[in-house]
Design a protein around this motif. Sequence first.
Motif, PDB file in Angstrom:
ATOM      1  N   LEU A 284       0.840  -1.190   0.000  1.00 56.54           N
ATOM      2  CA  LEU A 284       0.000   0.000   0.000  1.00 56.54           C
ATOM      3  C   LEU A 284       0.884   1.253   0.000  1.00 56.54           C
ATOM      4  O   LEU A 284       1.876   1.327   0.713  1.00 56.54           O
ATOM      5  CB  LEU A 284      -0.860  -0.036   1.266  1.00 56.54           C
ATOM      6  N   VAL A 285       0.523   2.255  -0.795  1.00 56.21           N
ATOM      7  CA  VAL A 285       1.322   3.484  -0.866  1.00 56.21           C
ATOM      8  C   VAL A 285       0.964   4.407   0.299  1.00 56.21           C
ATOM      9  O   VAL A 285      -0.187   4.778   0.479  1.00 56.21           O
ATOM     10  CB  VAL A 285       1.085   4.221  -2.198  1.00 56.21           C
ATOM     11  N   GLY A 286       1.947   4.753   1.100  1.00 58.50           N
ATOM     12  CA  GLY A 286       1.753   5.772   2.131  1.00 58.50           C
ATOM     13  C   GLY A 286       1.121   5.274   3.418  1.00 58.50           C
ATOM     14  O   GLY A 286       1.079   5.997   4.399  1.00 58.50           O
ATOM     15  N   TYR A 287       0.593   4.059   3.411  1.00 56.12           N
ATOM     16  CA  TYR A 287      -0.075   3.547   4.610  1.00 56.12           C
ATOM     17  C   TYR A 287       0.345   2.117   4.848  1.00 56.12           C
ATOM     18  O   TYR A 287       0.902   1.465   3.977  1.00 56.12           O
ATOM     19  CB  TYR A 287      -1.599   3.590   4.445  1.00 56.12           C
ATOM     20  N   GLN A 288       0.038   1.638   6.041  1.00 54.46           N
ATOM     21  CA  GLN A 288       0.146   0.206   6.249  1.00 54.46           C
ATOM     22  C   GLN A 288      -1.070  -0.265   7.033  1.00 54.46           C
ATOM     23  O   GLN A 288      -1.635   0.488   7.827  1.00 54.46           O
ATOM     24  CB  GLN A 288       1.449  -0.166   6.945  1.00 54.46           C
ATOM     25  N   GLU A 289      -1.459  -1.494   6.744  1.00 54.36           N
ATOM     26  CA  GLU A 289      -2.639  -2.041   7.390  1.00 54.36           C
ATOM     27  C   GLU A 289      -2.209  -2.827   8.611  1.00 54.36           C
ATOM     28  O   GLU A 289      -1.374  -3.722   8.528  1.00 54.36           O
ATOM     29  CB  GLU A 289      -3.378  -2.975   6.415  1.00 54.36           C
ATOM     30  N   ARG A 290      -2.741  -2.428   9.775  1.00 58.81           N
ATOM     31  CA  ARG A 290      -2.461  -3.193  10.994  1.00 58.81           C
ATOM     32  C   ARG A 290      -3.755  -3.298  11.764  1.00 58.81           C
ATOM     33  O   ARG A 290      -4.405  -2.273  12.008  1.00 58.81           O
ATOM     34  CB  ARG A 290      -1.383  -2.512  11.838  1.00 58.81           C
ATOM     35  N   GLY A 291      -4.142  -4.524  12.111  1.00 54.84           N
ATOM     36  CA  GLY A 291      -5.364  -4.731  12.890  1.00 54.84           C
ATOM     37  C   GLY A 291      -6.582  -4.146  12.194  1.00 54.84           C
ATOM     38  O   GLY A 291      -7.437  -3.549  12.833  1.00 54.84           O
ATOM     39  N   GLY A 292      -6.629  -4.302  10.874  1.00 52.55           N
ATOM     40  CA  GLY A 292      -7.799  -3.857  10.136  1.00 52.55           C
ATOM     41  C   GLY A 292      -7.912  -2.352  10.022  1.00 52.55           C
ATOM     42  O   GLY A 292      -8.937  -1.834   9.569  1.00 52.55           O
TER      43      GLY A 292
END
Lengths: 263, 314
Positions: free
Chosen positions: A77-85
């Motif tokens: 993902l560009v600019g973000y990361q997914e953690r715990g939904g």
Amino acid sequence: MSEPTEAQAAVRPMVHSEGVEKWFGRLQVLQGIDLQVKPREVFCIIGPSGSGKSTFLRCINHLEKVDAGRLTVDGQLVGYQERGGRLHELPDKEVCRRREEIGMVFQRFNLFPHMTALGNVMEAPLRLKDENKAAVRERATALLRRVGLSDKLNVYPTQLSGGQQQRVAIARALAMQPKLMLFDEPTSALDPELVGEVLEVMRGLAEDGMTMIVVTHEMGFAREVGDALVFMDQGQVVETGSPRDVISDPQHERTRSFLSKVL
Amino acid sequence: MDDEGAGVAEAPARSRPEAIRAVPVRHPGRWVSGAIVLVVAAQLIHWFVTNKELKLGTVRHYLFDHSILVGVGVTLELTAVAMIMGVIIGVVLAVMRLSRNPIVAGGSWLYVWFFRGTPVLVQLLFWYNLPTVARSLSLGIPFGPSWLPQNPKDLITAFIAACLGLGLNEGAYMAEIVRAGILSVDEGQVEAASALGMPRLLSMRRIVLPQAMRVIIPPTGNETISMLKTTSLASVIAFPELLYTAQIIYSRTYETIPLLLTASIWYLFMTSVLSVGQYYLERRFARGALRELPPTPGQRIRRWVALRRGRALT
Ligand SMILES: Nc1ncnc2c1ncn2[C@@H]1O[C@H](COP(=O)(O)OP(=O)(O)OP(=O)(O)O)[C@@H](O)[C@H]1O
Ligand SMILES: [Mg+2]
């Protein structure tokens, strides 16, 4: 999240954009961009001025923040990361690290005027990569040779023609060994007789299998070198397909009227 | 289009056009105003040279007096230290001011607001008198306890107070100059650096600041010249720079005006030298911005002499 299987990894797009939106204040510049760029593909974007082509390119390396939708580069993902939904903004350091893997070439070259051609190419790898100076110099020299400027190593940008400057800029981007190259109208600021030498370098890059997204008005280049082409208008993808099909047989009225003006 | 035959026939005449010898326009107004200025200047010089009160002999005597020369050196030293402090603080403040962190940017703004909004003279007195308060409050100051003087009239105290007073104040002015320089650099430069993956501070140091120099250097030269004169304010805290040295002498001998003249001659000399340096520095940093640089005075004189000689020969 499960690890992607071999088969999935093989077809994983280099850039995947799903419903990407971008607002500047109350002006919506991107209105849900859907597209996929496969590895080793030359992906051309055409469209009228103000249609959001540059903005979309700048979203890919996070020079602009995406406001809605999903944009991934090489599965990340560009600019973000997914953690715990939930989405978490990436720290600056990580944003910089990911930009290292994406080269960008600008319409106005944006070379560093206080550094020689070689200095321009060496600067970023020297400061950001864990390599010794000799190795960086060697690679930079090889890159400048590759873009046909081995006799201009120690020349400052103001002493170079527009075409030569743009070729230095391409070498500078390649010096970070990116897996994706973004070109934002790389020949629009050039005198007509200098366009060819820059396109020639880009053609060589394409033949070497570099993944490239090219915003351009050069229909000849798009047709001959491009693997895919989208026509953008008012922040939307209007038409997409193989360059030959879109250019010779556009399906939409807006595409037709745009092409009739540029061809 | 030229007729070829005629062109050949006319060729010798055309290759050497006759030099124009016109009678210049007369400007009687210029002669009159020039004469007035000359008369006033002559009167002033006459008064200056013949006035017994000025005691020009005394001026000549003190011009190269040892303590005056030391004062000149101290003035130069204070100027250098205060300017170096000013430039460093200015760069830091300017970068802070452009930070995306509002507290950091606000801190920079507050600093500039405070130091530009109060007189330097007050700041000098403030720093000089701070130790008395600081001792009673036993404030921990980063310079360490040895900094707190036993005797407030210690030379070192006056020197540090002068450096702090002038340097911190200068930092506020330099911050604005550096900020203007940073803002003058094309946005595309930061963009290109970011796209390569360079973090903000790195691109500031390697890409933006070097290019901002062209805008920063000339006003910094002006600040240095101005600082050289401002150091005379340090005389109020008994710091022995040029003016204070002169004051010490005339408080003993009562030759007030001659010693003030002596100091003025030295200030004029030093600012003149700096101005010449400034001129060449500006030329150097205009390179690349101007296609052709205007000639230096030296070049101008040489050209004029060459022209005269050429005329004399023909
Ligand atoms: N930083 C910004 N702030 C506000 N509006 C912006 C900004 N950048 C771009 N825009 C607006 O977004 C729209 C799309 O701009 P963009 O530069 O992406 O167009 P483009 O397709 O690249 O056009 P061109 O062919 O002229 O380069 C334009 O209307 C532009 O005015
Ligand atoms: Mg654009």
